[in-house]
Design an enzyme around this catalytic site. Structure first.
Site, short mmCIF file in Angstrom:
data_model
loop_
_atom_site.label_atom_id
_atom_site.label_comp_id
_atom_site.label_asym_id
_atom_site.label_seq_id
_atom_site.Cartn_x
_atom_site.Cartn_y
_atom_site.Cartn_z
CB CYS A 98 -0.90 0.03 1.24
SG CYS A 98 -2.21 -1.20 1.23
N PRO B 79 9.93 0.94 6.43
CG PRO B 79 11.29 2.01 7.98
CD PRO B 79 9.93 2.08 7.37
CG LEU C 137 12.22 -1.35 13.00
CD1 LEU C 137 10.77 -1.02 13.31
CD2 LEU C 137 13.10 -1.04 14.21
CE LYS D 95 8.29 2.78 14.44
NZ LYS D 95 7.98 3.63 13.28
CG ASP E 189 -4.90 -1.80 9.36
OD1 ASP E 189 -4.26 -0.87 8.84
OD2 ASP E 189 -4.50 -2.98 9.35
CB ILE F 292 0.32 3.88 13.04
CG1 ILE F 292 -0.37 3.65 14.39
CG2 ILE F 292 1.11 2.65 12.62
CD1 ILE F 292 0.56 3.30 15.53
#
Length: 422
Positions: A116, A122, A125, A161, A306, A328
């Site tokens: 999306c 990224p 993580l 995070k 969402d 978010i």
């Protein structure tokens, strides 16, 4: 190219709907099946484009995959360790193949994924977590390549995070690591709990899932097993909002209230009568006034990002004005200009949207920009006056199983049509 053609109505959306399995649990579970040396059976898997892509990718890697009600996977014959660009370019979830591949086979590579268009997501993580388990990671020619000499090693990892995706990557990879892994600042989403339950069903030793500290005791091998995917809390919430904004009465079956407590609380605050049972949730908006609510998205158990687009629409149709703060993802108000084309009132200031007191919607040609935004546009079309055409509905096929059939059963007038027929 297919589109939705919707004839709007002031008729409430009412009836029963059976909720599908959660996409965000099914995908990591399917990828985690790469860890298993024996056959696995995964039930309640939704029929979605991303699921089809994942099954095709598992086959490309050498697994035997079939679907007859449940999805059956035998990864004992995996002999390719690369998830190629042509398969994963449309699906960011493909990064979840990397952890199982490097954990079981000592190597794996995944083309940098797509998905999306709602801001930066990224893979750093994921990479950092695997490196802390002992993997060597390189970014070459558009691929993330991971290797380890021998087995991964358990580690004490503190996530920079809270990340659902990276929590899943590390948790899955650590199941076959040598020693114990403690993962702090872990995400707590129900889909992570469900993935952990699957891992335990095939022989892993995972504990603490659902809290911010997950412990994984590594084992030498994982066998086979059976697992049923948890209900989709976002699909549940989407249909509850559809009933609320249309003044309807709905029963969502095959779902669990504990999966979306923050959403149910906001629906009650908005004026809905919400009732719950062991495997159902009902909402009744008959004769009730819809009130705007303030929403702030945050990691579970707080309000889910969402569901933000659906509640944006709810606030637009409610009495008063509500403030929605998106913490978010950046760039996740792309549905608002499309809803404004239908007559909705809203102002965007940075990561905040103020909306409310819209005096009805009018049908228009609108364009879906991402998965959840497309759901809000479809619901808007159902309650608008006149005809609405929703373009780029391939987004919605990524996350909603037969949404037009389910809405039709609730009284909506919606059909999937080819562009050439419009």
């Amino acid at each position: 190219m297919y589109k939705f053609r919707i004839q709007g109505s002031d008729k409430p959306l009412s009836g029963e709907v059976t909720i599908s399995g959660a996409k965000n649990a099914a995908l990591p579970i399917l990828f985690a099946s790469l860890l298993a040396e024996e056959p696995v059976e995964v039930a309640n898997v939704p029929k979605l484009r991303d699921v089809d892509t994942t099954m095709e990718l598992l086959k490309r890697l050498g697994a035997e995959v079939s679907r007859n009600g449940s999805v059956h996977i035998d990864a004992s014959g995996v002999n390719d360790f690369c998830a190629p660009y042509d398969l994963v370019k449309t699906m960011r979830a493909s990064i979840w193949a990397l952890g199982p591949l490097v954990a079981r086979f000592g190597k794996g590579q995944v083309s940098l994924p797509g998905g999306c268009a709602i801001g930066a997501r990224p893979v750093d993580l994921h990479i950092h977590g695997l490196e802390q388990l002992g993997a060597t990671i390189k970014l070459e020619e558009g691929y993330v390549k991971a290797e380890v000499d021998g087995r991964l090693k358990g580690a004490h990892i503190v996530m920079d995070k809270v990340s659902v995706g990276a929590t899943i990557t590390v948790m899955c990879a650590a199941t076959l690591a040598e020693g114990t892994t403690v993962l702090e600042n872990a995400a707590r989403e129900p889909e992570i709990v469900d993935t952990a339950n699957f891992l335990n069903a095939i022989g892993a030793k995972v504990s603490g899932m659902g809290t911010d500290t997950i412990t994984i005791e590594g084992v030498e091998r994982l066998g086979g097993g059976y697992h049923e995917v948890v209900a989709d809390r976002i699909e549940t919430g989407t249909f509850l909002v559809a009933a609320a904004v249309s003044g309807g009465k709905i029963v969502c079956k095959n779902t669990k209230a504990h999966l979306l407590e923050a959403v149910l609380a906001k629906l009650e605050e908005a004026g809905a009568d919400v009732q719950t049972g062991d495997d159902w949730i009902s909402l009744d908006m008959t004769g009730r006034e819809l009130k705007a609510v303030n929403i702030r998205t945050a990691p579970h158990p707080a309000f889910p990002t969402d569901m933000q687009a659906q509640f944006t629409l709810l606030n637009m149709m409610a009495k008063g004005s509500g403030i929605i703060t998106e913490t978010i993802f950046e760039n996740r108000f792309m549905h608002i200009p499309e809803l404004q084309r239908m007559g909705a009132h809203a102002e965007i200031e940075g990561n905040t949207a103020i909306c409310g007191d819209t005096d009805g919607l009018s049908g228009a040609q609108v364009m879906a920009t991402d998965l959840r935004a497309s759901a809000s546009l479809v619901i808007a079309g159902c309650i608008a006056k006149g005809e609405t055409i929703v373009d780029r509905i391939y987004h919605i096929a990524r996350g909603y199983d037969k949404i037009e059939d389910k809405l039709t059963a609730l009284g909506a007038n919606i059909e999937r049509v080819h562009s050439d027929d419009l």
